[in-house]
Design an enzyme around this catalytic site. Structure first.
Site, PDB file in Angstrom:
ATOM      1  N   LYS A 117       8.609  41.301   4.956  1.00 21.64           N
ATOM      2  CA  LYS A 117       9.959  41.961   5.644  1.00 21.64           C
ATOM      3  C   LYS A 117      11.244  41.509   4.593  1.00 21.64           C
ATOM      4  O   LYS A 117      12.004  42.517   4.631  1.00 21.64           O
ATOM      5  CB  LYS A 117      10.161  41.545   7.006  1.00 21.64           C
ATOM      6  CG  LYS A 117      10.315  40.045   7.245  1.00 21.64           C
ATOM      7  CD  LYS A 117      11.763  39.367   7.034  1.00 21.64           C
ATOM      8  CE  LYS A 117      11.862  37.949   7.098  1.00 21.64           C
ATOM      9  NZ  LYS A 117      13.306  37.477   7.132  1.00 21.64           N
ATOM     10  N   THR A 143      16.413  41.848   9.755  1.00 27.34           N
ATOM     11  CA  THR A 143      16.490  41.667   8.252  1.00 27.34           C
ATOM     12  C   THR A 143      17.014  43.152   7.508  1.00 27.34           C
ATOM     13  O   THR A 143      17.645  43.017   6.737  1.00 27.34           O
ATOM     14  CB  THR A 143      15.277  40.960   7.909  1.00 27.34           C
ATOM     15  OG1 THR A 143      14.884  39.821   8.312  1.00 27.34           O
ATOM     16  CG2 THR A 143      15.582  40.738   6.151  1.00 27.34           C
TER      17      THR A 143
END
Length: 353
Positions: free
Chosen positions: A212, A269
């Site tokens: 990620k 994120t």
């Protein structure tokens, strides 16, 4: 809720982990390590929480001013947190040791302190990423650095350090092949501010947390290039599919990738400005050089190193990862961000998968 009462009744018959824990050491004095140390110190006022830091100045700031002046200067730390630069002082006698050292320096760091770590002491890893040379996950890096097997759990999920310090509601995952250790970590950290889910899928939790960061760089570049929300959503969706393709080939479970450590951490994120990796992408998209960006940051953006490992894994597992590998090529100065977008848009039109 009836099911909640049943769970609590069952847990009440087990070990009171927090009550039996006297000392926890945290290796690494960055923002996330400090925030998790703070949560532990708040959970139990007489718990001895020791942060192993690199510099005497950092230790002095924590011990005398009760602040991490470098990374979280606006927050006062609990008085039962102390700091030292000496591993012989910080690590022996700990009931748990939290590992919050950047991934790329973890192996050498652990080799230097292993004589102070009992082979029976559980290590709880907060670091997210892959070794750029070997493509190893932290669950592989840690035993290599120590030169032995060690009780190990990894913690991952959508967590910004500043919100942990503010006591805002947060949820994470504690994953371990040892089901009882995952449960003990849950009982150690859980509070009215922090939910801790347990998992046995270490690969899924680690790969989600590592990949990620690479995807967040791509998301940031879309914003830096001013390509709009449609493009951002499309790139993140494609990246989620690529994470699923690669992680599944490595043994991850689909339900893990859809949970807190997967989709949850990706959302945080990729879409929130507090993300260091997303910030790297935004600045790259605006035309700054990677060297200038990294030189101006006081914390590590793990996605930069992990991107190179993703290229190797894509070849190893024979899986196409156009978004994630494009990030690696951009970071290696082999591809311009705008050209990368054009390449991806001109890929063959395919069915949704």
């Amino acid at each position: 809720m009836r099911w909640s009462r049943r769970v609590e009744e069952k847990n009440s018959k087990k070990e009171d982990v927090l009550a039996t824990t006297k000392k926890v050491a945290v290796m690494g004095g960055g923002s996330f390590g400090t925030a998790m140390a703070t949560l532990l110190a708040r959970n139990k006022a007489d718990l001895d929480v020791v942060i192993l830091v690199r510099s005497e100045a950092d230790a002095e700031s924590i011990n005398e001013d009760h602040k991490n002046a470098k990374y979280l200067p606006q927050y006062e730390l609990p008085t039962n947190i102390r700091a030292t630069t000496d591993p012989a002082h910080a690590l022996p006698g700990s009931d748990f040791i939290v590992h919050a050292v950047p991934v790329q320096s973890s192996k050498a760091f652990l080799a230097g302190v292993k004589q102070h770590i009992s082979p029976e002491t559980p290590l709880l890893c907060l670091s997210k990423g892959l070794d750029r040379e070997t493509c190893e996950m932290m669950s592989e890096v840690i035993p290599e650095g120590l030169g032995r097997k060690q009780p190990l759990a990894v913690l991952s999920g959508p967590t910004f350090a500043v919100e942990l310090m503010q006591g805002l509601p947060t949820a994470i995952v504690a994953a371990s092949e040892d089901k009882n250790l995952a449960w003990r970590v849950q009982r150690l950290f859980a509070s009215t501010h922090l939910r801790v889910n347990t998992s046995a899928d270490v690969v899924g939790v680690e790969m989600s947390g590592a990949l990620k960061n690479v995807l967040a760089i791509a998301a940031g570049m879309i914003e830096g290039l001013s390509l709009g929300n449609n493009a951002l959503a499309s790139v993140v969706a494609q990246g989620c599919a690529e994470i699923r393709w690669l992680a599944s080939k490595m043994g991850a479970r689909p339900e893990t990738l859809a949970g807190l450590s997967g989709t949850g951490d990706i959302m945080l994120t990729c879409f929130v400005n507090l993300s260091r990796n997303r910030t790297v992408g935004v600045r790259l998209g605006k035309g700054e050089s990677l060297e200038d960006i990294l030189g101006s940051m006081n914390q590590v953006a793990e996605g930069v190193a992990t991107a190179g490992a993703v290229m190797k894994l894509a070849r190893r597992y024979k899986v196409s990862l156009p978004v994630l590998t494009a990030v690696a090529r951009i970071l290696e100065d082999d591809l311009d961000p705008r050209d990368a977008v054009e390449e991806i848009m001109n890929l063959p039109q395919v069915p949704e998968v």
